[in-house]
Design an enzyme around this catalytic site. Structure first.
Site, PDB file in Angstrom:
ATOM      1  CG  ASN A  74      -0.245  -0.004   2.512  1.00 14.74           C
ATOM      2  OD1 ASN A  74       0.983  -0.168   2.548  1.00 14.74           O
ATOM      3  ND2 ASN A  74      -0.973   0.177   3.584  1.00 14.74           N
ATOM      4  CG  ASP A  82      12.322 -14.232  20.181  1.00 16.86           C
ATOM      5  OD1 ASP A  82      13.013 -14.128  19.158  1.00 16.86           O
ATOM      6  OD2 ASP A  82      12.406 -13.439  21.140  1.00 16.86           O
ATOM      7  CD  GLU A 128      16.494 -16.654  18.668  1.00 12.60           C
ATOM      8  OE1 GLU A 128      17.254 -15.898  18.061  1.00 12.60           O
ATOM      9  OE2 GLU A 128      15.709 -16.261  19.545  1.00 12.60           O
ATOM     10  CG  ASP A 186       9.131 -15.238  15.616  1.00  8.57           C
ATOM     11  OD1 ASP A 186       9.446 -15.641  16.753  1.00  8.57           O
ATOM     12  OD2 ASP A 186       9.960 -14.831  14.783  1.00  8.57           O
ATOM     13  CG  HIS A 245      15.145 -11.613  12.112  1.00 10.61           C
ATOM     14  ND1 HIS A 245      15.067 -12.964  12.376  1.00 10.61           N
ATOM     15  CD2 HIS A 245      14.874 -10.990  13.283  1.00 10.61           C
ATOM     16  CE1 HIS A 245      14.741 -13.135  13.657  1.00 10.61           C
ATOM     17  NE2 HIS A 245      14.622 -11.956  14.225  1.00 10.61           N
ATOM     18  CG  ASP A 246      18.148 -11.820  15.170  1.00 10.04           C
ATOM     19  OD1 ASP A 246      17.541 -10.747  15.035  1.00 10.04           O
ATOM     20  OD2 ASP A 246      17.728 -12.771  15.856  1.00 10.04           O
TER      21      ASP A 246
HETATM   22  O1  TEU Z   1      17.006 -13.050  19.069  1.00 12.64           O
HETATM   23  C1  TEU Z   1      17.703 -13.338  20.226  1.00 12.64           C
HETATM   24  C2  TEU Z   1      19.124 -13.715  20.072  1.00 12.64           C
HETATM   25  O2  TEU Z   1      19.623 -14.501  20.843  1.00 12.64           O
HETATM   26  C3  TEU Z   1      19.971 -13.170  19.041  1.00 12.64           C
HETATM   27  O3  TEU Z   1      19.832 -13.681  17.809  1.00 12.64           O
HETATM   28  C4  TEU Z   1      20.250 -11.720  19.128  1.00 12.64           C
HETATM   29  O4  TEU Z   1      19.228 -10.900  18.703  1.00 12.64           O
HETATM   30  C5  TEU Z   1      21.430 -11.406  18.296  1.00 12.64           C
HETATM   31  O5  TEU Z   1      22.424 -12.287  18.592  1.00 12.64           O
HETATM   32  C6  TEU Z   1      21.900 -10.050  18.588  1.00 12.64           C
HETATM   33  O6  TEU Z   1      22.988  -9.840  17.784  1.00 12.64           O
HETATM   34  C7  TEU Z   1      15.631 -12.991  19.099  1.00 12.64           C
HETATM   35  C8  TEU Z   1      15.110 -12.376  17.827  1.00 12.64           C
HETATM   36  O7  TEU Z   1      15.473 -13.194  16.752  1.00 12.64           O
HETATM   37  C9  TEU Z   1      15.616 -10.983  17.718  1.00 12.64           C
HETATM   38  O8  TEU Z   1      15.275 -10.379  16.511  1.00 12.64           O
HETATM   39  C10 TEU Z   1      15.038 -10.203  18.884  1.00 12.64           C
HETATM   40  O9  TEU Z   1      15.567  -8.918  18.891  1.00 12.64           O
HETATM   41  C11 TEU Z   1      15.322 -10.873  20.215  1.00 12.64           C
HETATM   42  O10 TEU Z   1      15.115 -12.273  20.212  1.00 12.64           O
HETATM   43  C12 TEU Z   1      14.404 -10.339  21.267  1.00 12.64           C
HETATM   44  O11 TEU Z   1      13.095 -10.773  21.028  1.00 12.64           O
HETATM   45 CA    CA Z   2       2.544  -1.351   3.741  1.00  8.70          CA
END
Ligand code: TEU
Ligand code: CA
Length: 558
Positions: A23, A200, A255, A98, A329-330
């Protein structure tokens, strides 16, 4: 070994904020995802892991949830979610949510109540402590995003624990009411038809009684991993299995920050009393610094990477199940980190990395854009960064004098989570086809060269290579179930291993270096068939010289 659909699947991770904006507000959304399901179908994946889409003030991009049963405004509505789920199911794609339940947002109604008074019914939903007698913090634990893990709240003159940002207070899992509320919420989603959960930092939910001080790190605080694998974590996950997960045929991955091989055998044991598999982090720490952790410019030594992955492959064989990943994503982009993102080697090394991980034993995860060989963005100005972790650490480390701004900027360029969070590159139109508006984070300027539209046209693209790897997994059982054995353990350039099952065997050979590498193909693969290769090699016998980043897989049946 027990056959299971989640072992045979390939999971694709979507980070909704950066996937596709329908959008024009510059933020990816649910309708954007629904519109791209055919693309994912074409790739051949089975399951989508959807990073959080729940209501959130977005202090940590949705990992700070203020309502578990509502959709984030920017992402759309619950109707949009239901349509996405139904469309995915029609196409045979499952959706894994998630589950972020180590903490909530401080704007969650439980926390709003909890902080009101010491006798509020929700008080024990979180972890509150007074200052020590000398007035100092309750203990020396640090937040994952820099600074202490305690925030003072003046209403009740106490501190609450937050292993992540101060807008992410940790839930108190020792409180049975917390657990029951979480299980009820999970059942609500399962009833809706979702197919599982990525959990998570689930390894952090059980805190050590007494919350003792721990060995401090470089900034004076103990790392958030001190809470990993606490005394009741397995008990709580078994309870979750009985009260929620067993109500459906689910796929689950925990995770597990700070997980050891021995602990993983408990979390992901084949008796299926807890989780199906875990994300372990040892190979993500392969280029870390002992003191500064990820904030370093160190490069990995391939022998360390091989040692780690081999230990996990052999260690879980017949006991538990591995997850396989290079990216999420991390983490920075794998082609920039473990491969080579130069024009000359980007495609070849992206294919090599894909070969290496997809041929191991476990369930492979592909992170959005990985299938295109998307690269790091290397932002060199702090104002381009959006991630709370990058921004906080830059400030903490440079203000305290631990690092110079120049050095810290180099570390961010290599390690920032924002490297993986730039918009998905769909085509060569403005903003890479991600949005008609201004994206919330800059698009990587290499999108004219690296984008999905171009790769769908090109039969030799990284996309089509991933597609082929995924297809092979459906054709050859041995890729899923075969037993892993490493070869040439001490070789500094080559990662090679075999897989064996009954009358069949596979050989995977990957050159991780930008130099030629000599390798001897074992006798037992004489006359074997080549399943896939990234450079078109035809000869595979005896001593051969591999080109930089060359990879191939041989298959032999007696
Ligand atoms: O990640 C937690 C984690 O242990 C890591 O991957 C951490 O974010 C990374 O090492 C920092 O460099 C999870 C999620 O994947 C992350 O995006 C969140 O920010 C975090 O938990 C808190 O919910
Ligand atoms: Ca959007």
């Amino acid at each position: 070994m027990e056959k299971r659909w989640w072992k045979e699947s390939v999971v694709y991770q979507i980070y909704p904020r950066s996937f596709c904006d329908s959008n024009g507000d510059g933020i990816g959304d649910l309708n954007g995802i629904t519109g791209k399901l055919d693309y994912l179908k074409e790739l051949g994946i089975d399951v989508i892991w959807l990073s959080p889409v729940y209501k959130s003030p977005n202090d940590d991009n949705g990992y700070d949830i203020s309502d578990y049963q509502a959709i984030m405004d920017e992402f759309g509505t619950m109707e949009d979610f239901d349509r996405m789920l139904a469309t995915a199911h029609e196409k045979g794609i499952k959706i894994m949510m998630d589950l972020v339940v180590n903490h909530t947002s401080d704007e969650h109604k439980w926390f709003i109540e909890s902080r009101k008074s010491t006798d509020n019914p929700y008080r024990d939903y979180y972890i509150w402590r007074p200052a020590k007698e000398d007035g100092s913090l309750p203990n020396n634990w640090g937040s994952c995003f820099s600074g202490p893990a305690w925030e003072y709240d003046k209403t009740t003159d106490m501190y609450f624990l937050h292993l992540f940002s101060k807008k992410q207070p940790d839930l108190n899992w020792d409180n049975p009411a917390v657990r029951q509320d979480v299980f009820d919420m999970m059942n609500w989603w399962l009833k809706k038809g979702v197919d599982g959960f990525r959990m998570d930092v689930i390894s952090l939910i059980s805190k050590e009684p007494g919350l003792p001080d721990k060995e401090p790190g470089i900034n004076g605080y103990a790392t958030f991993n001190v809470s990993a694998n606490g005394p009741h974590v397995h008990e709580y996950l078994q309870e979750m299995r009985q009260k929620a997960l067993n109500n459906a045929d689910t796929i689950t991955v925990g995770e597990c920050s700070g997980v050891t091989l021995e602990e993983a055998k408990k979390y992901a044991r084949s008796d299926e009393k807890e989780l199906n598999m875990v994300f372990q982090f040892e190979h993500m720490d392969v280029d870390s610094d002992e003191k500064a952790g990820k904030w370093t410019t160190r490069k990995m030594d391939l022998r360390d990477l091989k040692k780690i992955l081999t230990r996990w492959q052999k260690g879980l064989q017949d006991i538990a199940w591995n997850s396989l990943y290079w990216e999420n994503h991390d983490q920075p982009r794998s082609v920039s980190r473990f491969g080579n993102d130069s024009d000359e080697y980007r495609e070849i090394s992206a294919k090599m990395l894909a070969t290496c991980i997809h041929m191991m034993q476990g369930t492979p995860y592909v992170y959005q854009g990985e299938e295109l060989g998307m690269t790091n963005i290397y932002f060199d100005k702090l104002e381009d960064y959006r991630d709370i972790e990058s921004i906080n650490y830059f400030e903490e480390f440079t203000e305290s004098g631990l690092m110079t701004p120049e050095h810290m900027m180099k570390c961010l360029m290599l390690r920032s989570r924002d490297n993986a969070r730039t918009p998905m590159q769909w085509d060569d139109s403005k903003q890479a086809g991600f949005t008609d508006g201004e994206p919330w984070i800059k698009v990587n300027q290499n999108y004219k060269k690296i984008n999905a539209a171009q790769q769908l046209e090109d039969p030799d693209s990284v996309f089509h290579y991933y597609q082929k790897l995924i297809r092979l997994r459906k054709e050859k059982d041995i890729i899923v179930y075969g037993e892993f054995e490493p070869l040439y353990r001490e070789d500094e350039q080559i990662f090679a291993y075999t897989r064996k099952q009954d009358q069949e065997k596979l050989l995977t050979v990957c050159n991780f270096s930008d130099k030629n590498a000599e390798v001897e193909v074992p006798e037992e693969f004489k006359g074997a068939e080549c399943l896939i290769t990234n450079l078109g090699r035809k000869e595979f016998e005896g001593k051969i010289v591999l080109n930089p980043y060359e990879a191939f897989v041989l298959y032999y049946k007696h």
